[in-house]
Design a protein around this motif. Structure first.
Motif, PDB file in Angstrom:
ATOM      1  N   THR A 118       0.823  -1.213   0.000  1.00  0.00           N
ATOM      2  CA  THR A 118       0.000   0.000   0.000  1.00  0.00           C
ATOM      3  C   THR A 118       0.853   1.258   0.000  1.00  0.00           C
ATOM      4  O   THR A 118       0.507   2.256  -0.646  1.00  0.00           O
ATOM      5  CB  THR A 118      -0.960   0.026   1.207  1.00  0.00           C
ATOM      6  OG1 THR A 118      -0.207  -0.176   2.414  1.00  0.00           O
ATOM      7  CG2 THR A 118      -1.995  -1.058   1.097  1.00  0.00           C
ATOM      8  N   TYR A 119       1.971   1.248   0.717  1.00  0.00           N
ATOM      9  CA  TYR A 119       2.846   2.423   0.708  1.00  0.00           C
ATOM     10  C   TYR A 119       3.423   2.654  -0.689  1.00  0.00           C
ATOM     11  O   TYR A 119       3.712   3.787  -1.076  1.00  0.00           O
ATOM     12  CB  TYR A 119       3.975   2.258   1.713  1.00  0.00           C
ATOM     13  CG  TYR A 119       4.718   3.543   2.014  1.00  0.00           C
ATOM     14  CD1 TYR A 119       4.175   4.499   2.865  1.00  0.00           C
ATOM     15  CD2 TYR A 119       5.969   3.798   1.448  1.00  0.00           C
ATOM     16  CE1 TYR A 119       4.845   5.685   3.137  1.00  0.00           C
ATOM     17  CE2 TYR A 119       6.646   4.976   1.709  1.00  0.00           C
ATOM     18  CZ  TYR A 119       6.085   5.915   2.563  1.00  0.00           C
ATOM     19  OH  TYR A 119       6.755   7.092   2.827  1.00  0.00           O
ATOM     20  N   THR A 161       0.660   3.290   7.237  1.00  0.00           N
ATOM     21  CA  THR A 161       1.151   3.502   5.862  1.00  0.00           C
ATOM     22  C   THR A 161       0.294   4.515   5.124  1.00  0.00           C
ATOM     23  O   THR A 161       0.806   5.350   4.382  1.00  0.00           O
ATOM     24  CB  THR A 161       1.169   2.187   5.063  1.00  0.00           C
ATOM     25  OG1 THR A 161      -0.125   1.587   5.133  1.00  0.00           O
ATOM     26  CG2 THR A 161       2.180   1.227   5.614  1.00  0.00           C
ATOM     27  N   MET A 162      -1.005   4.469   5.310  1.00  0.00           N
ATOM     28  CA  MET A 162      -1.925   5.324   4.560  1.00  0.00           C
ATOM     29  C   MET A 162      -1.720   6.798   4.859  1.00  0.00           C
ATOM     30  O   MET A 162      -1.866   7.648   3.979  1.00  0.00           O
ATOM     31  CB  MET A 162      -3.375   4.932   4.875  1.00  0.00           C
ATOM     32  CG  MET A 162      -4.421   5.690   4.083  1.00  0.00           C
ATOM     33  SD  MET A 162      -6.116   5.168   4.459  1.00  0.00           S
ATOM     34  CE  MET A 162      -6.393   5.985   6.037  1.00  0.00           C
ATOM     35  N   GLU A 169      -1.092   7.554  -0.975  1.00  0.00           N
ATOM     36  CA  GLU A 169      -2.524   7.408  -0.801  1.00  0.00           C
ATOM     37  C   GLU A 169      -3.192   8.790  -0.816  1.00  0.00           C
ATOM     38  O   GLU A 169      -2.576   9.801  -0.464  1.00  0.00           O
ATOM     39  CB  GLU A 169      -2.844   6.690   0.515  1.00  0.00           C
ATOM     40  CG  GLU A 169      -2.314   5.260   0.601  1.00  0.00           C
ATOM     41  CD  GLU A 169      -2.964   4.312  -0.389  1.00  0.00           C
ATOM     42  OE1 GLU A 169      -4.101   4.586  -0.814  1.00  0.00           O
ATOM     43  OE2 GLU A 169      -2.333   3.300  -0.739  1.00  0.00           O
ATOM     44  N   ILE A 170      -4.452   8.828  -1.209  1.00  0.00           N
ATOM     45  CA  ILE A 170      -5.174  10.098  -1.337  1.00  0.00           C
ATOM     46  C   ILE A 170      -5.185  10.872  -0.020  1.00  0.00           C
ATOM     47  O   ILE A 170      -5.079  12.107  -0.011  1.00  0.00           O
ATOM     48  CB  ILE A 170      -6.622   9.831  -1.804  1.00  0.00           C
ATOM     49  CG1 ILE A 170      -6.619   9.309  -3.237  1.00  0.00           C
ATOM     50  CG2 ILE A 170      -7.473  11.092  -1.695  1.00  0.00           C
ATOM     51  CD1 ILE A 170      -7.993   8.933  -3.738  1.00  0.00           C
ATOM     52  N   GLN A 171      -5.293  10.164   1.095  1.00  0.00           N
ATOM     53  CA  GLN A 171      -5.404  10.821   2.395  1.00  0.00           C
ATOM     54  C   GLN A 171      -4.173  11.669   2.719  1.00  0.00           C
ATOM     55  O   GLN A 171      -4.247  12.585   3.537  1.00  0.00           O
ATOM     56  CB  GLN A 171      -5.625   9.775   3.501  1.00  0.00           C
ATOM     57  CG  GLN A 171      -6.946   9.074   3.444  1.00  0.00           C
ATOM     58  CD  GLN A 171      -6.996   7.964   2.383  1.00  0.00           C
ATOM     59  OE1 GLN A 171      -5.994   7.668   1.720  1.00  0.00           O
ATOM     60  NE2 GLN A 171      -8.148   7.354   2.209  1.00  0.00           N
ATOM     61  N   ASN A 172      -3.037  11.352   2.099  1.00  0.00           N
ATOM     62  CA  ASN A 172      -1.824  12.134   2.315  1.00  0.00           C
ATOM     63  C   ASN A 172      -1.670  13.257   1.294  1.00  0.00           C
ATOM     64  O   ASN A 172      -0.846  14.150   1.481  1.00  0.00           O
ATOM     65  CB  ASN A 172      -0.591  11.220   2.266  1.00  0.00           C
ATOM     66  CG  ASN A 172       0.683  11.940   2.650  1.00  0.00           C
ATOM     67  OD1 ASN A 172       0.696  12.747   3.581  1.00  0.00           O
ATOM     68  ND2 ASN A 172       1.761  11.668   1.942  1.00  0.00           N
ATOM     69  N   ILE A 382      -3.842  16.256  10.465  1.00  0.00           N
ATOM     70  CA  ILE A 382      -5.096  15.973   9.766  1.00  0.00           C
ATOM     71  C   ILE A 382      -5.034  14.607   9.094  1.00  0.00           C
ATOM     72  O   ILE A 382      -5.989  13.814   9.157  1.00  0.00           O
ATOM     73  CB  ILE A 382      -5.400  17.074   8.732  1.00  0.00           C
ATOM     74  CG1 ILE A 382      -5.863  18.346   9.435  1.00  0.00           C
ATOM     75  CG2 ILE A 382      -6.456  16.614   7.731  1.00  0.00           C
ATOM     76  CD1 ILE A 382      -6.083  19.529   8.514  1.00  0.00           C
ATOM     77  N   ALA A 383      -3.913  14.291   8.445  1.00  0.00           N
ATOM     78  CA  ALA A 383      -3.771  13.005   7.757  1.00  0.00           C
ATOM     79  C   ALA A 383      -3.881  11.843   8.744  1.00  0.00           C
ATOM     80  O   ALA A 383      -4.631  10.887   8.524  1.00  0.00           O
ATOM     81  CB  ALA A 383      -2.445  12.956   7.003  1.00  0.00           C
TER      82      ALA A 383
END
Length: 440
Positions: A118-119, A161-162, A169-172, A382-383
């Protein structure tokens, strides 16, 4: 309690219940948004709105806005993940890691495998589907309760990782456009927090499994259990690292050096996709059909997120939401603390980290920047925080992993998953805030 607040709470609770009952989120979200509209006196359709915003317009504006901003990313991510899957590259990496550690360290091997994939940019859903058969085999060899497999898959995919610095990832990436940061914002703190979350989470996971085994729980075979692929037909594991490294390298160059912002993610995923296609070209039988399946998967994934963003877009029109937001942003003390509280409430409302960020960031980012909060610290807090309460039972990934992929129920599998994906990120967010306050 006002009628608006009652409707907001009822809408959220009903959204969770309907999702747990198996109702499609594309139906449940607008239905629950209707409750918000009725209890907050929001007109249902434009002819009744008198030039004000209506339920249908607000819902679809939020829905379409997220689709417009992120569909290309979802599409490329899904296609890259599918190519890594059908080429056997994802399986090869999983085999290599899991056989390196063996069934004796099955939980750790599964978490590490998911984390690396995922990373490196592989879709969390593709990772879960790819790793599950081998996770099943390892848990069987170790005679561990299979109800803990969803927790292992989720902990390695949607926690440290997210939301870590450098993650593709979008969240970052979402905070970048509102804060003027890059994907490595607050990386020293992020590194400490990621290591803390990983080690603390693995310790907690070990304790939960040990207690279950002590109570007599063990692995139970089921009919139609998938079998892992044999490693002798897969590409060499070190060859499989190349696309992942190219994704991370290109995202770093485009984001940090060229300052391309959100476009860095598109370039990175496209680089990974093209390199994977070239590297594994001889292994494809029907590449076109596979990419078509990936396109359909991307549409479903982003539509589900858009649905909860639409629900949140209606929620933010309610007096209860605005009163709550004003209260949270006006909390005394450090701005990072109130920002973490605000983002937690909104991602809990939507059941989606990316969806919650899409709603929250335009509202809270200007406030905290004007207040002088460091944008890099704000980005990272926030992430990390968004990866906590998003993993409530109605989260799309949680439902898919527990029910569809692993064949478990929320009753048996959610408690360990929730402990690792809600509690650990919550503690990690507190640690991050503390380290930023200390000036790290």
């Amino acid at each position: 309690m006002t009628l608006s607040m009652l409707g907001l709470m009822l809408g959220l609770i009903l959204l969770i219940i309907l999702t747990l009952k198996g109702m499609n989120i594309l139906i449940a979200a607008p239905l629950c948004a209707l409750i918000l509209a009725v209890t907050s006196h929001i007109p249902i359709i434009p002819p009744l709105a008198d030039n004000n915003t209506s339920l249908t317009v607000s819902y679809m504006t939020g829905f379409a806005s997220f689709l417009q901003n992120w569909f290309i990313v979802f599409l490329l991510g899904s296609m890259f993940g599918k190519v890594m899957e059908i080429s056997g590259a994802a399986d090869s990496l999983a085999h290599w890691i899991m056989h390196t550690f063996g069934s004796k360290h099955a939980p750790f091997a599964i978490v590490l495998t998911c984390a690396m994939l995922t990373y490196g940019g592989v879709s969390v859903f593709v990772v879960a589907f790819s790793v599950f058969p081998m996770a099943l085999s390892l848990f069987k060899d170790a005679n561990l309760p299979r109800r803990f497999i969803p927790a292992a898959l989720a902990f390695g995919s949607i926690t440290f990782t997210m939301t870590s610095a450098g993650s593709v990832e979008i969240q970052n990436f979402q905070p970048m456009q509102y804060l003027g940061t890059n994907q490595f914002a607050g990386w020293p703190v992020s590194l400490v927090v990621a290591l803390f979350m990983a080690s603390t989470g693995m310790w907690l996971f070990h304790v939960m499994i040990k207690r279950a085994v002590a109570k007599g729980e063990h692995f139970d075979d089921r009919e139609n259990d998938p079998t892992p692929k044999t490693s002798n037909m897969l590409p060499h594991p070190f060859l499989c690292f190349i696309p992942l490294i190219l994704v991370l390298g290109s995202s770093f160059y485009c984001s940090v050096i060229l300052h391309f912002g959100r476009s860095s993610l598109i370039i990175a995923l496209l680089t990974g996709l093209i390199s994977a296609v070239i590297l594994y070209w001889k292994r494809f039988v029907q590449l076109g059909s596979a990419l078509s399946v990936a396109t359909y998967s991307a549409l479903i994934a982003i539509a589900n997120t858009c649905a909860v963003v639409g629900f949140g877009s209606v929620a933010k029109l309610t007096p209860a939401f605005n009163d709550t937001l004003i209260y949270m942003t006006a909390l005394p003390g450090n701005g990072l603390i109130s920002a973490a509280i605000a983002i937690s409430v909104i991602v809990a409302l939507t059941g989606s980290a990316s969806g919650g960020q899409a709603i929250a960031l335009p509202l809270i980012a200007p406030h905290y920047l004007d207040a002088g909060v460091d944008p890099n610290a704000l980005h990272r807090v926030i992430a990390i925080t968004s990866g906590g309460l998003d993993s409530l039972p109605h989260n799309g990934y949680v439902i898919t992993t527990i029910r569809v992929i692993c064949g478990e129920t929320h009753k048996t599998a959610y408690l360990p998953l929730g402990a690792l994906t809600v509690l650990i990120p919550f503690i990690g967010a507190i640690l991050a805030i503390f380290l930023f306050i200390l000036g790290m």
